[in-house]
Design a protein around this motif. Structure first.
Motif, PDB file in Angstrom:
ATOM      1  N   UNK A  96       0.773  -1.255   0.176  1.00  0.00           N
ATOM      2  CA  UNK A  96      -0.159   0.125  -0.008  1.00  0.00           C
ATOM      3  C   UNK A  96       0.647   1.259   0.034  1.00  0.00           C
ATOM      4  N   UNK A  97       2.304   0.947  -0.052  1.00  0.00           N
ATOM      5  CA  UNK A  97       3.129   2.380  -0.376  1.00  0.00           C
ATOM      6  C   UNK A  97       3.096   3.121   1.079  1.00  0.00           C
ATOM      7  N   UNK A  98       2.973   2.467   2.220  1.00  0.00           N
ATOM      8  CA  UNK A  98       3.267   3.006   3.464  1.00  0.00           C
ATOM      9  C   UNK A  98       4.667   2.684   4.240  1.00  0.00           C
ATOM     10  N   UNK A  99       4.470   2.817   5.436  1.00  0.00           N
ATOM     11  CA  UNK A  99       6.043   2.637   6.227  1.00  0.00           C
ATOM     12  C   UNK A  99       5.625   1.863   7.294  1.00  0.00           C
ATOM     13  N   UNK A 100       6.606   0.846   7.303  1.00  0.00           N
ATOM     14  CA  UNK A 100       6.668  -0.203   8.564  1.00  0.00           C
ATOM     15  C   UNK A 100       7.629   0.279   9.571  1.00  0.00           C
ATOM     16  N   UNK A 101       7.167   0.107  10.955  1.00  0.00           N
ATOM     17  CA  UNK A 101       7.904   0.098  11.911  1.00  0.00           C
ATOM     18  C   UNK A 101       7.911  -0.785  12.981  1.00  0.00           C
ATOM     19  N   UNK A 102       8.869  -0.989  13.820  1.00  0.00           N
ATOM     20  CA  UNK A 102       8.571  -1.984  14.894  1.00  0.00           C
ATOM     21  C   UNK A 102       9.442  -1.648  16.292  1.00  0.00           C
TER      22      UNK A 102
END
Length: 355
Positions: free
Chosen positions: A52-58
């Motif tokens: 979806x063209x978003x950004x992953x963080x953890x």
């Protein structure tokens, strides 16, 4: 005098999901936790971000010996229509803080808020998991129900587990001339055609096809499709995790109802999941009082209230992406009247910002 034992402080940091070793370490923690879902996995986090063209963080909390005490996967969701938010888990119905140490819960929640502020996100949404108490966090329960139960031992026992009235509908689906197909990437085109028609009929935009491709490539997942005279009429993309099957993106075309294709779809999925070694069927969440909630109850599932937590910037209203919200009713009615080809063209750019 005996001094009380003091727990060493927990260290918080942002995980590097691009590091294969780090991702494997988090993956192992998730798979070993009894409250985990597939939406906690790094694979899900990265797949939905790419799709979806978003950004992953953890965010992770570590003990003094370096072992993981808790994790919080987050998707940074941005949309010109709906604003920006940190969501756990993005494009999922579950997620949130997964903790072995209760002390890590408020620490990770506060860290998520600080991360949201740094990235100019107006809110943080935690969908399940261990929730922070009090302060600026607002807990929500009673709006959504989760539906899950054990799978029966075999097909006949599964039929008997379905309430009598709906069992008759399932038997009609089993008697109809329908074909069952299970696939992965090879089944995506048929699945997407069915799913796009279903969500258009519901009045909501369809997710990008790339989201389904990325999830299939990254996760333990497959697609079960029901066809009639060679045409797909019902299809579901399901996730498999720790002995549970999660039918996630699924539904039927306008023709499915008369054919009882949806009944055939989910009954066949139960048998397919059992053959894969699953012992539990998670039918997902539905809004209280909605048609989908009633449908799942007809299958013999009892709804359990789900708990969420949200925090938003002072003076700003929470992000509203609920399709049942009164503010969207006129738009939903208009969307249902659009031609299917047009909704498949303009829907994905809208839906990728829903999260």
């Amino acid at each position: 005098m005996t001094l009380p034992l003091l727990r060493p402080p927990l260290a918080l940091r942002a995980a590097d999901l691009a590091d294969p070793g780090e991702a494997r370490r988090i993956d192992a923690f998730v798979r070993a936790h009894p409250d985990a879902t597939p939406f906690h996995l790094p694979a899900w986090n990265r797949a939905v971000a790419r799709g979806c063209g978003q950004y992953a963080h953890c965010l992770v909390a570590e003990r003094a010996n370096g072992s993981l005490a808790a994790i919080l996967p987050l998707t940074e969701v941005r949309s010109p229509l709906f604003g920006a938010a940190m969501v756990s888990a993005g494009f999922a119905v579950d997620g949130g803080i997964l903790a072995e140490e209760p002390a890590a819960v408020p620490l990770l929640a506060d860290a998520a808020w600080r991360l949201a502020e740094r990235h100019a996100c107006a809110s943080v949404e935690l969908r399940g998991g261990a929730l922070p108490e009090g302060g600026e966090w607002h807990q929500e329960s009673g709006s959504h129900l989760g539906f899950a139960r054990p799978l029966a031992a075999d097909d006949e026992a599964e039929l008997l587990a379905i309430p009598r009235k709906h069992r008759a509908e399932v038997r009609k689906g089993l008697a109809n001339a329908l074909e069952v197909h299970v696939g992965r990437e090879d089944a995506l085109a048929d699945h997407y055609a069915v799913y796009a028609e279903m969500v258009r009929n519901l009045g909501t935009p369809v997710f990008p096809a790339r989201l389904f491709r990325e999830v299939l490539a990254a996760c333990d997942a497959d697609i079960l499709t029901i066809t009639h005279r060679g045409q797909p009429v019902a299809s579901v993309l399901s996730l498999y995790f720790n002995g549970t099957v999660y039918p996630y993106w699924g539904g039927g075309t306008a023709a499915a109802r008369a054919l009882r294709a949806n009944e055939r779809l989910y009954f066949e999925l139960m048998g397919h999941a059992r053959r894969r070694g699953c012992t539990r069927f998670d039918f997902g969440r539905s809004k209280v009082g909605s048609g989908p909630a009633a449908y799942k109850k007809n299958w013999g599932f009892e709804g359990v209230p789900l708990r969420y937590a949200k925090r938003h910037a002072p003076g700003q209203a929470p992000r509203d992406v609920n399709p049942m919200s009164p503010r969207y009713q006129a738009r939903i009615a208009a969307w249902r009247r659009l031609p299917l080809w047009l909704t498949r063209l303009i829907g994905p750019p809208i839906a990728r910002g829903l999260g």
